[in-house]
Design a protein around this motif. Sequence first.
Motif, short mmCIF file in Angstrom:
data_model
loop_
_atom_site.label_atom_id
_atom_site.label_comp_id
_atom_site.label_asym_id
_atom_site.label_seq_id
_atom_site.Cartn_x
_atom_site.Cartn_y
_atom_site.Cartn_z
N ASN A 283 -81.39 0.28 26.86
CA ASN A 283 -80.64 -0.78 26.18
C ASN A 283 -81.06 -0.77 24.71
N THR A 284 -80.19 -0.24 23.85
CA THR A 284 -80.55 -0.08 22.44
C THR A 284 -80.22 -1.32 21.59
N ARG A 285 -79.77 -2.38 22.25
CA ARG A 285 -79.42 -3.59 21.49
C ARG A 285 -80.67 -4.26 20.92
N LYS A 286 -80.48 -5.01 19.83
CA LYS A 286 -81.57 -5.80 19.28
C LYS A 286 -81.98 -6.86 20.30
N GLY A 287 -83.25 -7.11 20.40
CA GLY A 287 -83.75 -8.07 21.37
C GLY A 287 -84.39 -7.40 22.56
N SER A 288 -84.05 -6.14 22.79
CA SER A 288 -84.69 -5.38 23.85
C SER A 288 -85.81 -4.52 23.25
N PRO A 289 -86.94 -4.38 23.95
CA PRO A 289 -87.99 -3.49 23.44
C PRO A 289 -87.45 -2.08 23.18
N MET A 290 -86.43 -1.68 23.94
CA MET A 290 -85.87 -0.36 23.78
C MET A 290 -84.91 -0.27 22.59
N GLY A 291 -84.72 -1.38 21.90
CA GLY A 291 -83.96 -1.35 20.66
C GLY A 291 -84.71 -0.62 19.55
N THR A 292 -85.99 -0.41 19.75
CA THR A 292 -86.81 0.34 18.80
C THR A 292 -86.88 1.80 19.22
N LYS A 293 -86.42 2.68 18.33
CA LYS A 293 -86.33 4.10 18.68
C LYS A 293 -87.67 4.68 19.08
N ALA A 294 -88.75 4.28 18.42
CA ALA A 294 -90.08 4.84 18.72
C ALA A 294 -90.49 4.55 20.16
N VAL A 295 -90.07 3.41 20.70
CA VAL A 295 -90.41 3.07 22.08
C VAL A 295 -89.69 4.02 23.04
N ARG A 296 -88.42 4.28 22.75
CA ARG A 296 -87.66 5.21 23.60
C ARG A 296 -88.25 6.61 23.51
N GLN A 297 -88.63 7.01 22.30
CA GLN A 297 -89.23 8.33 22.13
C GLN A 297 -90.57 8.43 22.87
N ALA A 298 -91.31 7.34 22.87
CA ALA A 298 -92.61 7.35 23.55
C ALA A 298 -92.43 7.50 25.06
N VAL A 299 -91.41 6.87 25.62
CA VAL A 299 -91.11 7.04 27.04
C VAL A 299 -90.77 8.50 27.31
N ALA A 300 -89.93 9.07 26.47
CA ALA A 300 -89.54 10.48 26.64
C ALA A 300 -90.76 11.40 26.56
N ALA A 301 -91.75 11.00 25.79
CA ALA A 301 -92.93 11.85 25.57
C ALA A 301 -93.86 11.89 26.77
N VAL A 302 -93.78 10.91 27.68
CA VAL A 302 -94.74 10.87 28.78
C VAL A 302 -94.14 11.13 30.17
N ILE A 303 -92.82 11.08 30.29
CA ILE A 303 -92.21 11.28 31.61
C ILE A 303 -92.42 12.72 32.09
N ASP A 304 -92.92 12.84 33.30
CA ASP A 304 -93.15 14.14 33.92
C ASP A 304 -92.05 14.38 34.96
N ARG A 305 -91.05 15.17 34.59
CA ARG A 305 -89.91 15.40 35.47
C ARG A 305 -90.32 16.17 36.73
N ASP A 306 -91.28 17.07 36.60
CA ASP A 306 -91.67 17.88 37.76
C ASP A 306 -92.19 17.02 38.91
N LYS A 307 -92.88 15.95 38.57
CA LYS A 307 -93.41 15.07 39.62
C LYS A 307 -92.28 14.27 40.28
N ILE A 308 -91.20 14.08 39.56
CA ILE A 308 -90.05 13.39 40.13
C ILE A 308 -89.25 14.35 41.02
N THR A 309 -88.95 15.53 40.49
CA THR A 309 -88.09 16.46 41.22
C THR A 309 -88.77 17.04 42.45
N ALA A 310 -90.08 17.33 42.33
CA ALA A 310 -90.80 17.91 43.47
C ALA A 310 -91.37 16.83 44.39
#
Length: 517
Positions: A283-310
């Motif tokens: 949710n990129t709207r103002k008022g959501s923590p995810m409205g800040t690009k750095a927060v979204r980028q930080a989530v992208a930086a730590v997600i381990d897809r292999d642990k999800i898929t396997a």
Amino acid sequence: MRSIRLRILVTCVVLAIIGVGGWQLLPSGDDGEQPIRVGTTDIVSSLDPAGAYDAGSWALFNNIYQSLLTFKPSSTVPTGDAAQRCGFEGSGLVTYSCKLRSGITFSNGDKMTGHDVAFSINRVTHIHDGQGPWSLLSTMKSVEAHGQTVTFHLKTPDATFPSKLATGAGAIVDSKYYPADKLRPGDTAIGSGPYLLKAYKKGVSATLVPNPKYKGSIGKTGSPVDVEYFKTSEQLNTAWQKKKVDVTHRQMPPSVVAKVDASSSDMHVTETASAEIRNMVFNTRKGSPMGTKAVRQAVAAVIDRDKITAGVYDSTVEPLYSVIPQGITAHSTAFFDTYPKPSKAKAKALLKSAGVHTPVHFSLAYSPGGATAQETAEISRQLDATGLFKVKVVSKEWTAFQKGYAAGDYDAYTIGWLPDYPDPDDFVAPLVGADNTFQNGYDNKKIDGLITDTQKYSQRAQASGDFKTIEQTVADDVPLLPLWQKKDYVLSTENVTGSQYLSDGTGIWRLWELGRI
């Protein structure tokens, strides 16, 4: 295809009575042939093409309605269905005309006319239902019918427009019995597809019988089919084990599919590549923590897809690092290039640089079904383990889930997307373009301009450069995070034929291919 959408019912007694009358004109189907029982966990949100933009509804639409065009198995170029012929006029890609086949009739006996086609397309854009497919027709300026010829005038050149007409957004309805300004209520449908909808119980079953008057691209109309809808993958698996269904498709439990013996003599197993993907949407709207690009980028930086898929999906899905999946022109690995491996240090640096206080508290929503609960738990675990985030998991039934993300009630949510047509445009324009179907508030004029540019190329490979620029822009902005790409599995009993043709991973459900030995 798309995120699953809901319908808003409008009570209309007169139309309900007409609907019943239309149903009574259907053949009984009591010809002694035992229906093939197909089980799925897909949800049908509406029987009205103007109010549905979801995999379950469109799978049904493939069989009970016709569009001007359709896709043959494994083809990326649409071919005529209700249309005898179609084509762009001139070289500008702004005027597109189709001539109807002669003698097409709806299930109530009415003859299909060019007016019905123009009416059907116009009502999708006019009704503009919040859960409808009107966004697919955003490049259309007007449509007009002259006898059996229908002409579309486009706002801008759009080489993908024929593909869009081949989707559920182009389903043709009888103009006499579908309101021009609101959705048609009830549990009946008047179409001209290879099947007639004999009976329907929302969330339970759909009874389909072959349409003896069908005229279109399909050579044969197949056997009677009973589609049974299950609330959970576990329920579908139980029905399969007890032989209460003959065919299963979308979604058996991953742990079951992973252990299926393809050499077994008492079943047929079909595994195909699929363009179905799943994203974590922010949710990129103002008022959501995810409205800040750095927060979204930080989530992208730590997600381990292999642990999800396997770990969650038993490798029945594959990690995805781009908004455009593998197998589709212009696929790249933009997210892998930008976030090559899970890194708490990178996430921490991004948040610190942006002055974001940690831990970041945010809500992550999902709709139960398949392995989504386990998936969400794994994502939450990964994020919480960094100490940089504190995730509040929210579970909502599908209809409530849809309303919630449309209203901006969640900071993030996970959702699947099954393509409407096999072109990179369908993973870009509806997902990250203006007024995107995920309704997450994302607006990027650079991407919108590039989308318009890509639609000018009739040779789609020539648009690859622009698409890859879009993919990198999405990886930088992170309005969504691609998680995985699915493999498509169909299981059928040994006495059912044609199950290998039921799906080619593009979202079209070819029930007419099924038969019995």
